[in-house]
Structure formats: structure tokens, C-alpha cells
Design an enzyme around this catalytic site. Structure first.
Site, PDB file in Angstrom:
ATOM      1  N   GLY A  20       0.839  -1.192   0.000  1.00  0.00           N
ATOM      2  CA  GLY A  20       0.000   0.000   0.000  1.00  0.00           C
ATOM      3  C   GLY A  20       0.869   1.233   0.000  1.00  0.00           C
ATOM      4  O   GLY A  20       2.059   1.172   0.325  1.00  0.00           O
ATOM      5  N   GLY A  22       0.653   5.632   0.816  1.00  0.00           N
ATOM      6  CA  GLY A  22      -0.102   6.799   1.260  1.00  0.00           C
ATOM      7  C   GLY A  22       0.678   8.052   0.948  1.00  0.00           C
ATOM      8  O   GLY A  22       1.677   8.009   0.225  1.00  0.00           O
ATOM      9  N   GLY A  23       0.219   9.178   1.522  1.00  0.00           N
ATOM     10  CA  GLY A  23       0.879  10.443   1.276  1.00  0.00           C
ATOM     11  C   GLY A  23       2.279  10.494   1.882  1.00  0.00           C
ATOM     12  O   GLY A  23       3.173  11.143   1.362  1.00  0.00           O
ATOM     13  N   GLY A  25       4.165   7.580   3.184  1.00  0.00           N
ATOM     14  CA  GLY A  25       5.066   6.446   3.006  1.00  0.00           C
ATOM     15  C   GLY A  25       4.425   5.295   2.266  1.00  0.00           C
ATOM     16  O   GLY A  25       3.239   5.351   1.904  1.00  0.00           O
ATOM     17  N   ASP A 141      -6.001  12.070  13.673  1.00  0.00           N
ATOM     18  CA  ASP A 141      -6.463  11.938  12.290  1.00  0.00           C
ATOM     19  C   ASP A 141      -7.458  10.772  12.166  1.00  0.00           C
ATOM     20  O   ASP A 141      -7.178   9.772  11.497  1.00  0.00           O
ATOM     21  CB  ASP A 141      -5.246  11.709  11.384  1.00  0.00           C
ATOM     22  CG  ASP A 141      -5.604  11.624   9.912  1.00  0.00           C
ATOM     23  OD1 ASP A 141      -6.701  12.072   9.528  1.00  0.00           O
ATOM     24  OD2 ASP A 141      -4.763  11.111   9.141  1.00  0.00           O
TER      25      ASP A 141
HETATM   26  N1  LIG Z   1       0.112  -2.813   9.167  1.00  0.00           N
HETATM   27  C1  LIG Z   1      -0.236  -2.903   7.890  1.00  0.00           C
HETATM   28  N2  LIG Z   1      -0.396  -4.116   7.287  1.00  0.00           N
HETATM   29  C2  LIG Z   1      -0.750  -4.193   5.978  1.00  0.00           C
HETATM   30  N3  LIG Z   1      -0.964  -3.139   5.188  1.00  0.00           N
HETATM   31  C3  LIG Z   1      -0.827  -1.911   5.734  1.00  0.00           C
HETATM   32  C4  LIG Z   1      -0.455  -1.720   7.097  1.00  0.00           C
HETATM   33  N4  LIG Z   1      -0.392  -0.389   7.358  1.00  0.00           N
HETATM   34  C5  LIG Z   1      -0.706   0.223   6.221  1.00  0.00           C
HETATM   35  N5  LIG Z   1      -0.967  -0.673   5.227  1.00  0.00           N
HETATM   36  C6  LIG Z   1      -1.350  -0.348   3.834  1.00  0.00           C
HETATM   37  O1  LIG Z   1      -0.536   0.717   3.358  1.00  0.00           O
HETATM   38  C7  LIG Z   1      -1.344   1.869   3.054  1.00  0.00           C
HETATM   39  C8  LIG Z   1      -0.591   3.145   3.437  1.00  0.00           C
HETATM   40  O2  LIG Z   1      -0.313   3.117   4.831  1.00  0.00           O
HETATM   41  P1  LIG Z   1      -0.526   4.405   5.747  1.00  0.00           P
HETATM   42  O3  LIG Z   1      -1.940   4.810   5.759  1.00  0.00           O
HETATM   43  O4  LIG Z   1       0.116   4.090   7.070  1.00  0.00           O
HETATM   44  O5  LIG Z   1       0.388   5.460   4.920  1.00  0.00           O
HETATM   45  P2  LIG Z   1       0.424   7.050   4.972  1.00  0.00           P
HETATM   46  O6  LIG Z   1       1.452   7.445   3.957  1.00  0.00           O
HETATM   47  O7  LIG Z   1       0.640   7.524   6.370  1.00  0.00           O
HETATM   48  O8  LIG Z   1      -1.017   7.427   4.474  1.00  0.00           O
HETATM   49  P3  LIG Z   1      -1.797   8.804   4.732  1.00  0.00           P
HETATM   50  O9  LIG Z   1      -1.092   9.833   3.911  1.00  0.00           O
HETATM   51  O10 LIG Z   1      -3.184   8.484   4.249  1.00  0.00           O
HETATM   52  O11 LIG Z   1      -1.740   9.077   6.219  1.00  0.00           O
HETATM   53  C9  LIG Z   1      -2.653   1.651   3.799  1.00  0.00           C
HETATM   54  O12 LIG Z   1      -3.731   2.296   3.196  1.00  0.00           O
HETATM   55  C10 LIG Z   1      -2.795   0.131   3.749  1.00  0.00           C
HETATM   56  O13 LIG Z   1      -3.310  -0.264   2.484  1.00  0.00           O
END
Ligand SMILES: Nc1ncnc2c1ncn2[C@@H]1O[C@H](COP(=O)(O)OP(=O)(O)OP(=O)(O)O)[C@@H](O)[C@H]1O
Ligand SMILES: [Mg+2]
Length: 235
Positions: A20, A22-23, A25, A141
């Protein structure tokens, strides 16, 4: 991007498939640790956030791990290098909560999930929030993508590195938020930078999640009185 990192104690971690993004990581499988995943940041991590992640990785306990994909260890490009990401438990076989409270998605993905199931999910979501609050931390959040629900109705919170963390008195703020789940008193801010959140702020988002679950995805403020005296009887 490099695919090889080390833990704080120097153990090598090789990244596998990206699960996955996100913004902030991306999250990767780790072939040698099937129950863990690695989140690696897109940008270099500032000193304060590195301290926050080090604190989180050394202060997870059984209660937190029951409800959250809590950081388990920091990841670095080399043993003496900066924090570039962290290890956390892998979350599998769960859907984000909006897939349950949306009647259309629920009909398709969980056709047997009835009212009692939704009540259990609501209860378990509240328990997850309460556990975090009891440790002095705040989600900040709250959003529909960070609450992952299993077929057993149990809930695991993800994206924990964005939480407001009370590191034995030092507060690491949560500087992001989604307006839909933000309480009225925090609406209209230019940003969440420097804003200290409270458990009550989370509880507004929690109440919304529960309302969405129990009332077919509707918002509690979406009702429009039909007549001017509609509310008189209940006020
Ligand atoms: N513990 C986990 N196990 C499996 N997949 C995960 C886990 N944590 C996150 N993911 C996957 O990775 C994606 C991105 O993770 P996360 O939301 O922590 O990233 P982020 O960059 O902080 O996103 P945002 O910008 O939305 O806050 C999630 O939407 C999910 O699909
Ligand atoms: Mg995040």
C-alpha cells in the site's frame, strides 16, 4: 528506492512486495518476517519524528497491540543512520470501516453482516480508542481508512505513526486530519500544525464512525427539519 534496511540493533531487513501507499510512506511485505510489514517514508524524516518513532517502537504493549498496528522497531539505511521507517504487525483479511458502513459495499462484501455485527464493530472501535486514550495518546487523524475491521468484528487501527503521542510528558503532535471527522471547534483551521488534540476531539470522530455504522452511512447532521417546529418536542 533501496530495498535493504537494518533495525536499530543491526539486523538486516529485505523488503518485498509493496502492499500500500499513502501520502507519507509506502508499506512493504518482508519475506523473512511474514507477520510483519515495513513502512518506509517517501521523504527523509526530521529529528522530532525520529524521536517519536523511537519512543513508539520501544513503548508498545499487549493492550496497544491488541488494537493497533503499533511500530515494533525502527528501520535505518545503516546502523548509525537516521530513522527511515519502521516495522509493524501485518494487517490481513480486514476491510476499512467505510466498506462496512456503506450499505452498497456491505451488501457486496459482507452480505451476512447484520445489525448485531455492526454493534460489535461499534463496540470494538470504541474499545480501540479507549485503549489508546488510556495510554495518554490521541488518534488525531480519525478517518474512514484507518480503522480496519475483520470478519470477527475485531478492529485494528493503522497509520499509528501519525497519532499524537505522549512520550513520558513530551507531546508529539498529530499535524494532519480529515475535515469530515473533525469536531466543530477545530473546523476552519488553516492547518493542524501546533494544535494540541484531546481525547474529546477523537470522540467526535468516534461518534461519527458509530453513527455511520448504525445508520446506513448517514451523517448525523444531514437531517433537515421539514417544519420550523420539528425539533421543539425533543429540545
Ligand atoms: N500494518 C499494515 N499491514 C498491511 N498493510 C498496511 C499496514 N499499514 C498500512 N498498510 C497499507 O498501506 C497503506 C498506506 O499506509 P498508511 O496509511 O500508514 O500510509 P500514509 O502514507 O501515512 O497514508 P496517509 O497519507 O493516508 O496518512 C494503507 O492504506 C494500507 O493499504
Ligand atoms: Mg499517515
Amino acid at each position: 528506492m533501496t530495498k535493504r534496511f537494518v533495525t536499530a540493533s543491526g539486523a538486516e531487513v529485505q523488503l518485498g512486495r509493496e502492499l500500500g501507499k499513502g501520502g507519507e510512506g509506502s508499506v512493504f511485505e518482508i519475506p523473512s518476517l511474514p507477520n510483519q510489514v515495513a513502512k518506509l517514508y517517501h521523504q527523509s524524516v526530521d529529528k522530532l519524528k525520529q524521536d517519536k518513532l523511537r519512543f513508539m517502537a520501544t513503548h508498545g504493549d499487549q493492550a496497544l497491540l491488541q488494537y493497533a498496528a503499533w511500530p515494533q522497531g525502527t528501520l535505518h539505511p545503516s546502523v548509525s543512520g537516521p530513522v527511515a521507517g519502521f516495522l509493524m504487525p501485518k494487517v490481513t483479511g480486514r476491510d476499512p470501516i467505510h466498506m462496512l458502513y456503506s450499505p452498497a459495499h456491505r451488501r457486496q462484501n459482507r452480505p451476512n453482516a447484520a445489525w448485531d455485527f455492526l454493534l460489535y464493530v461499534a463496540r470494538n472501535t470504541a474499545a480501540a480508542f479507549e485503549t489508546l486514550h488510556a495510554h495518554g495518546h490521541v488518534l488525531g487523524d480519525v478517518n474512514q481508512g484507518n480503522v480496519m475491521v475483520g470478519v470477527d468484528s475485531k478492529v485494528i487501527l493503522i497509520d499509528c505513526d501519525s497519532y499524537q503521542i505522549n512520550a513520558s510528558g513530551t507531546l508529539h503532535l498529530c499535524e494532519v486530519g480529515v475535515s469530515h471527522f473533525t469536531p466543530p471547534e477545530l473546523q476552519g483551521l488553516q492547518s493542524f500544525r501546533g494544535v494540541k488534540r484531546s481525547a474529546s476531539h477523537d470522540n467526535f470522530g468516534l461518534a461519527l464512525l458509530i453513527f455511520h455504522l448504525l445508520f446506513g452511512g448517514r451523517h448525523p447532521f444531514s437531517g433537515i427539519p421539514q417544519k420550523s417546529d420539528d425539533l421543539i418536542g425533543i429540545l
